[in-house]
Write an enzyme that holds these catalytic residues in place. Structure first.
Site, short mmCIF file in Angstrom:
data_model
loop_
_atom_site.label_atom_id
_atom_site.label_comp_id
_atom_site.label_asym_id
_atom_site.label_seq_id
_atom_site.Cartn_x
_atom_site.Cartn_y
_atom_site.Cartn_z
N GLU A 210 -6.84 9.88 8.60
CA GLU A 210 -5.51 9.83 9.21
C GLU A 210 -5.44 10.74 10.44
O GLU A 210 -4.67 10.49 11.37
CB GLU A 210 -4.43 10.17 8.18
CG GLU A 210 -4.37 9.07 7.12
CD GLU A 210 -3.14 9.07 6.26
OE1 GLU A 210 -2.28 9.95 6.40
OE2 GLU A 210 -3.05 8.17 5.40
N ASP B 93 0.85 -1.20 0.00
CA ASP B 93 0.00 0.00 0.00
C ASP B 93 0.88 1.24 0.00
O ASP B 93 2.07 1.19 0.35
CB ASP B 93 -0.92 0.02 1.22
CG ASP B 93 -1.86 1.23 1.20
OD1 ASP B 93 -2.52 1.45 0.17
OD2 ASP B 93 -1.91 1.98 2.19
N SER B 94 0.28 2.37 -0.35
CA SER B 94 1.01 3.64 -0.29
C SER B 94 1.36 4.02 1.14
O SER B 94 2.23 4.86 1.36
CB SER B 94 0.16 4.74 -0.93
OG SER B 94 -1.08 4.84 -0.25
N CYS C 34 -11.29 2.86 -1.70
CA CYS C 34 -10.09 3.46 -1.10
C CYS C 34 -9.84 2.75 0.23
O CYS C 34 -10.78 2.44 0.96
CB CYS C 34 -10.31 4.96 -0.87
SG CYS C 34 -8.93 5.75 -0.01
N THR C 35 -8.56 2.52 0.50
CA THR C 35 -8.18 1.78 1.71
C THR C 35 -8.67 2.40 3.01
O THR C 35 -8.84 1.71 4.00
CB THR C 35 -6.65 1.72 1.81
OG1 THR C 35 -6.13 3.05 1.62
CG2 THR C 35 -6.07 0.78 0.79
N HIS C 36 -8.85 3.73 3.01
CA HIS C 36 -9.18 4.41 4.27
C HIS C 36 -10.66 4.35 4.62
O HIS C 36 -11.03 4.56 5.77
CB HIS C 36 -8.76 5.88 4.18
CG HIS C 36 -7.28 6.09 4.23
ND1 HIS C 36 -6.42 5.44 3.37
CD2 HIS C 36 -6.51 6.85 5.04
CE1 HIS C 36 -5.18 5.83 3.65
NE2 HIS C 36 -5.22 6.68 4.65
N CYS D 285 -3.64 -1.06 -2.24
CA CYS D 285 -3.87 0.34 -2.56
C CYS D 285 -4.77 0.46 -3.79
O CYS D 285 -4.42 -0.03 -4.88
CB CYS D 285 -2.53 1.02 -2.83
SG CYS D 285 -2.67 2.76 -3.20
N THR E 266 -5.51 3.13 -5.47
CA THR E 266 -4.91 4.01 -6.48
C THR E 266 -3.87 3.23 -7.29
O THR E 266 -3.85 3.31 -8.52
CB THR E 266 -4.27 5.23 -5.80
OG1 THR E 266 -5.26 5.90 -5.01
CG2 THR E 266 -3.71 6.19 -6.83
N1 DGL Z 1 -4.13 3.85 -0.39
C1 DGL Z 1 -4.77 4.87 -1.19
C2 DGL Z 1 -5.94 4.25 -1.93
O1 DGL Z 1 -6.49 3.24 -1.54
C3 DGL Z 1 -5.23 6.06 -0.35
C4 DGL Z 1 -4.09 6.88 0.22
C5 DGL Z 1 -3.25 7.55 -0.84
O2 DGL Z 1 -3.76 8.41 -1.59
O3 DGL Z 1 -2.06 7.21 -0.93
O4 DGL Z 1 -6.35 4.77 -2.94
#
Ligand code: DGL
Length: 273
Positions: free
Chosen positions: A152, A12-13, A187-189, A75, A77
């Site tokens: 976050e 993940d990012s 999105c992961t969040h 991730c 993205t």
């Molecule tokens: N992990 C990213 C996603 O799921 C979200 C956080 C980021 O933008 O790096 O798209």
């Protein structure tokens, strides 16, 4: 029969992919996991295809060096923008979050209309829209860039977050999509916002979480690999190793919120460009 336990590499990012790891641990508790969070270079959600692809391929190679037998691109993205590049560069099977998320949305929707929320980059790639249309569904994509920093910040039940989510979802469930019956979390969040999103989304819409859908897609493949490993290895508890490209302390602090329990074994990694 292999002599070591199968290992899943989760990329993940940053911290958000821990929601995918959490879902995986529930379904496949008897594997080894190596998690890589590219925390020094997040967010990916506002970056270009070229940059995200370069970062993601580097990170995938790092996980392969850690002997991952399967890569999960947690991730959204990175999956949306660079899944093909990652798959082409990898030497082990790769699973992303978009296809499992689209499959789950297709099963959940009765009127074939879905609203997908994600980062600016994910929405700009139209990866979810294409995947949903390929399954015969109409999709409205809505970028919600403010939600990642709010999560976050820990504001998962904050009135400001609720108001912002309401504005985003009102725009998503608009113009021909007011009767969409699935809200797909791309999105992961966003899994951390599920209770808040449940209150804000139209009541008839069910919420589909790409983290859970991905874990369900990965589970049978891992069970197969585990079936090929020795019985005493299968009985052991999961071993978790974490790598982060920025502060280990920050990873432990924020990561705990996403994973739902303390994180111990985190190492710092410096990826040379
Ligand atoms: N992990 C990213 C996603 O799921 C979200 C956080 C980021 O933008 O790096 O798209």
């Amino acid at each position: 029969m292999t002599s070591r336990r199968p290992s899943i590499g989760v990329f993940d990012s940053g911290f958000g992919g821990l929601t995918v790891l959490k879902a995986l641990l529930e379904l496949v508790p008897d594997a080894d996991y190596v998690y890589f969070g590219d925390t020094a270079r997040l967010p990916y959600g506002s970056k270009s295809v070229e940059t995200v692809a370069r970062y993601a391929v580097q990170s995938a190679h790092y996980l392969e060096k850690q002997e991952a037998d399967l890569l999960v691109i947690a991730c959204n993205t990175a999956t949306a923008l660079a899944f093909e590049q990652i798959t082409a560069a990898a030497h082990v099977p790769v699973v992303g979050v978009v296809e499992p998320g689209a499959d789950a949305a297709a099963s959940a929707s009765r009127n074939h209309k879905v609203v997908v929320i994600g980062t600016q980059a994910t929405v700009g790639s139209h990866a979810y829209k294409k995947a949903l249309e390929a399954r015969g569904l109409a999709a409205r994509e809505k970028a919600c860039p403010l939600l990642v920093p709010l999560v976050e910040e820990g504001w998962v039940e904050h009135p400001v977050t609720e108001e912002i989510a309401r504005i985003y979802l009102n725009e998503g469930f608009d113009d021909g999509f007011s009767d969409a019956d699935v809200l797909l979390l791309g999105c992961t969040h966003y899994p951390l916002l599920k209770p808040l999103l449940r209150r804000v989304a139209p009541a008839p819409a069910s919420i589909v979480d790409s983290a859970e859908s991905t874990a369900r897609a990965v589970a049978p493949r891992m069970q197969q690999l585990l079936g090929e490993s020795r019985a005493e290895q299968r009985r052991a508890v999961p071993r978790l190793k974490f790598f982060a490209t920025d502060s280990v302390e920050k990873f432990k602090l924020l990561g705990k919120r996403f994973l739902g329990h303390p994180i111990e074994d985190v190492r710092h990694v410096d990826l040379q460009e």
